[in-house]
Design a protein around this motif. Structure first.
Motif, PDB file in Angstrom:
ATOM      1  N   UNK A   1      43.750  62.781 -44.458  1.00  0.00           N
ATOM      2  CA  UNK A   1      45.076  62.013 -44.513  1.00  0.00           C
ATOM      3  C   UNK A   1      46.042  62.204 -45.991  1.00  0.00           C
ATOM      4  N   UNK A   2      45.314  62.350 -46.872  1.00  0.00           N
ATOM      5  CA  UNK A   2      45.821  62.598 -48.253  1.00  0.00           C
ATOM      6  C   UNK A   2      46.818  64.053 -48.157  1.00  0.00           C
ATOM      7  N   UNK A   3      46.178  64.995 -47.421  1.00  0.00           N
ATOM      8  CA  UNK A   3      46.867  66.188 -47.538  1.00  0.00           C
ATOM      9  C   UNK A   3      48.585  66.239 -46.931  1.00  0.00           C
ATOM     10  N   UNK A   4      48.635  65.010 -46.208  1.00  0.00           N
ATOM     11  CA  UNK A   4      50.087  64.904 -45.496  1.00  0.00           C
ATOM     12  C   UNK A   4      50.861  64.572 -46.409  1.00  0.00           C
ATOM     13  N   UNK A   5      50.526  64.074 -47.774  1.00  0.00           N
ATOM     14  CA  UNK A   5      51.390  63.419 -48.560  1.00  0.00           C
ATOM     15  C   UNK A   5      52.151  64.604 -49.273  1.00  0.00           C
TER      16      UNK A   5
ATOM     17  N   UNK B   1      54.691  76.773 -33.407  1.00  0.00           N
ATOM     18  CA  UNK B   1      55.287  77.825 -34.140  1.00  0.00           C
ATOM     19  C   UNK B   1      54.367  78.098 -35.320  1.00  0.00           C
ATOM     20  N   UNK B   2      54.511  79.672 -35.638  1.00  0.00           N
ATOM     21  CA  UNK B   2      53.748  80.279 -36.586  1.00  0.00           C
ATOM     22  C   UNK B   2      53.737  79.246 -37.854  1.00  0.00           C
ATOM     23  N   UNK B   3      54.904  78.652 -38.553  1.00  0.00           N
ATOM     24  CA  UNK B   3      55.228  78.395 -39.596  1.00  0.00           C
ATOM     25  C   UNK B   3      54.276  77.064 -39.511  1.00  0.00           C
ATOM     26  N   UNK B   4      54.242  76.417 -38.482  1.00  0.00           N
ATOM     27  CA  UNK B   4      53.415  75.086 -38.010  1.00  0.00           C
ATOM     28  C   UNK B   4      51.905  75.291 -38.398  1.00  0.00           C
ATOM     29  N   UNK B   5      51.518  76.341 -37.465  1.00  0.00           N
ATOM     30  CA  UNK B   5      50.004  76.672 -37.437  1.00  0.00           C
ATOM     31  C   UNK B   5      49.507  77.136 -38.979  1.00  0.00           C
ATOM     32  N   UNK B   6      50.576  77.892 -39.607  1.00  0.00           N
ATOM     33  CA  UNK B   6      50.166  78.460 -41.019  1.00  0.00           C
ATOM     34  C   UNK B   6      49.863  77.356 -41.960  1.00  0.00           C
ATOM     35  N   UNK B   7      50.609  76.368 -41.805  1.00  0.00           N
ATOM     36  CA  UNK B   7      50.416  75.129 -42.713  1.00  0.00           C
ATOM     37  C   UNK B   7      50.527  75.472 -44.066  1.00  0.00           C
TER      38      UNK B   7
ATOM     39  N   UNK C   1      55.262  58.295 -42.828  1.00  0.00           N
ATOM     40  CA  UNK C   1      55.278  58.064 -41.377  1.00  0.00           C
ATOM     41  C   UNK C   1      54.157  59.016 -40.892  1.00  0.00           C
ATOM     42  N   UNK C   2      53.808  60.458 -41.529  1.00  0.00           N
ATOM     43  CA  UNK C   2      52.915  61.208 -41.007  1.00  0.00           C
ATOM     44  C   UNK C   2      51.654  60.804 -41.407  1.00  0.00           C
ATOM     45  N   UNK C   3      51.301  59.979 -42.688  1.00  0.00           N
ATOM     46  CA  UNK C   3      50.232  59.617 -43.083  1.00  0.00           C
ATOM     47  C   UNK C   3      49.832  58.466 -42.125  1.00  0.00           C
TER      48      UNK C   3
ATOM     49  N   UNK D   1      41.250  66.730 -36.999  1.00  0.00           N
ATOM     50  CA  UNK D   1      41.698  68.062 -37.583  1.00  0.00           C
ATOM     51  C   UNK D   1      42.781  68.641 -36.850  1.00  0.00           C
ATOM     52  N   UNK D   2      42.625  68.544 -35.423  1.00  0.00           N
ATOM     53  CA  UNK D   2      43.795  69.077 -34.451  1.00  0.00           C
ATOM     54  C   UNK D   2      45.012  68.056 -34.614  1.00  0.00           C
ATOM     55  N   UNK D   3      44.895  67.021 -34.954  1.00  0.00           N
ATOM     56  CA  UNK D   3      45.740  65.750 -34.900  1.00  0.00           C
ATOM     57  C   UNK D   3      46.376  65.873 -36.209  1.00  0.00           C
ATOM     58  N   UNK D   4      45.942  66.509 -37.216  1.00  0.00           N
ATOM     59  CA  UNK D   4      46.577  66.679 -38.377  1.00  0.00           C
ATOM     60  C   UNK D   4      47.502  67.730 -38.009  1.00  0.00           C
ATOM     61  N   UNK D   5      47.322  68.803 -37.669  1.00  0.00           N
ATOM     62  CA  UNK D   5      48.172  69.866 -37.381  1.00  0.00           C
ATOM     63  C   UNK D   5      49.484  69.317 -36.469  1.00  0.00           C
ATOM     64  N   UNK D   6      49.148  68.429 -35.358  1.00  0.00           N
ATOM     65  CA  UNK D   6      50.187  68.040 -34.570  1.00  0.00           C
ATOM     66  C   UNK D   6      51.191  67.187 -35.428  1.00  0.00           C
ATOM     67  N   UNK D   7      50.702  66.117 -36.505  1.00  0.00           N
ATOM     68  CA  UNK D   7      51.589  65.179 -37.015  1.00  0.00           C
ATOM     69  C   UNK D   7      52.275  65.842 -38.077  1.00  0.00           C
ATOM     70  N   UNK D   8      51.665  67.135 -38.464  1.00  0.00           N
ATOM     71  CA  UNK D   8      52.741  67.814 -39.285  1.00  0.00           C
ATOM     72  C   UNK D   8      53.994  67.802 -39.097  1.00  0.00           C
ATOM     73  N   UNK D   9      54.442  68.245 -37.792  1.00  0.00           N
ATOM     74  CA  UNK D   9      55.937  68.073 -37.257  1.00  0.00           C
ATOM     75  C   UNK D   9      55.872  67.119 -36.350  1.00  0.00           C
TER      76      UNK D   9
END
Length: 314
Positions: free
Chosen positions: A154-158, A243-249, A108-110, A228-236
């Motif tokens: 996009x591949x990184x989200x997998x 959160x720090x964990x979300x930004x840290x990636x 779903x994230x991809x 790039x900013x959308x990537x960090x948004x979609x991660x969660x």
């Protein structure tokens, strides 16, 4: 608790009511187990059945997920089951569910990252053509964005790890589509914001009297920064991205972000790349403006998500 003798005197309606209230069914026959599975399925539940004996085979076959014991289970149970536990450990079932939910979330994230970003790129080109405007991004620059970002970001989200609270979420309905109403809305919202941001930067550059090539370079970099900013948004998808964990990636996320950033600096400032892609060096102040647009974009979609999640919980 109910026993097999109790089940013998129940019709299907009474059994359907009993399965909602009863925790333990004891001394049941193969027919009773099969009836229990069917009673739960009749109420819309997805049923997992574990067993090891021949008498468990009918219920294992009927269940949505039949799970047999691999070490002590009979051959009949293994043949009837969908899954076989190699270690006969029930904890492996929970681990499998956790892994399955993680894989589904990452799919779903991809999709949630790819559809809006591609939609924003497409709408930028389509609107420019329909309105007879100068193209904010050239064809070769669009090709560059798709080759660099789609293959990396996009591949990184997998490879995303399991989100916190994954096992506390209720199971999704078996009929639930991947392309849900919320995802369709997200695609429309993000595509519209991409369109507004790219045309806004392009119009800003043209109003300042910049050459067309520089304005297109700024628009192209805006697209990449937004992605790039959308990537960090979609991660969660199910929590906050602040959160720090979300930004840290993760290592994969930052490897791809650094790679894409380095590639963008090369296409923007290296003379050979400038000649190939028709770009010009972006002034520092304008580069900071592009990053600020990305921050504003991230804030808007994060606020929208928190409002939507708050309404859902309410």
């Amino acid at each position: 608790m109910l026993t097999g003798a109790d089940l013998e005197v129940m019709d299907d309606a009474a059994l359907g009511a009993a399965v909602r209230e009863t925790d333990v069914f004891a001394r049941t026959s193969p027919e009773h187990k099969l009836r229990l599975v069917m009673a739960l399925q009749a109420q819309g539940h997805s049923v997992a059945m574990t067993g090891d004996g021949v008498n468990d085979a009918p219920a294992l076959k009927r269940a949505d997920a039949g799970i047999a014991m691999g070490m002590k289970g009979s051959e009949a149970a293994k043949e009837a089951a969908d899954l076989v536990l190699a270690d006969d450990n029930f904890a492996s079932i929970a681990a499998a569910v956790r892994e399955g939910r993680t894989v589904y979330d990452n799919i779903k994230k991809v999709i949630s990252w790819t559809l809006p970003t591609n939609g924003g790129e497409s709408m930028t080109v389509i609107v420019a053509l329909l309105m007879g405007l100068s193209m904010p991004v050239t064809a070769v620059q669009i090709l560059w964005i798709n080759l660099i970002t789609a293959v990396t970001l996009g591949l990184a989200l997998a490879f995303e790890p399991t989100e916190p609270g994954t096992m506390r979420r209720p199971p999704r309905l078996r009929s639930a589509p991947i392309l849900s109403g919320a995802l369709v809305w997200h695609v429309v919202l993000v595509s519209g914001l991409f369109l507004a941001a790219v045309f806004g930067i392009f119009a800003y550059a043209m109003d300042r009297g910049y050459p067309l090539a520089l304005a297109q370079t700024m628009a192209m970099n805006t697209l990449v920064v937004l992605e790039i900013f959308h990537l960090f948004f979609v991660r969660n998808l199910h929590g906050t991205s602040l959160t720090w964990a979300a930004v840290r990636g993760t290592r994969v996320i930052w490897l791809t972000v650094v790679s894409v950033t380095a590639a963008q600096f090369a296409i923007t400032y290296v003379p050979l790349m400038q000649r190939i892609f028709g770009t010009q060096a972006v002034p520092l102040a304008d580069g900071m403006l592009i990053v600020a647009v990305g921050v504003a974009f991230f804030a808007l979609i994060e606020i929208e998500k928190q409002i939507r999640l708050g309404l859902r919980r309410g």
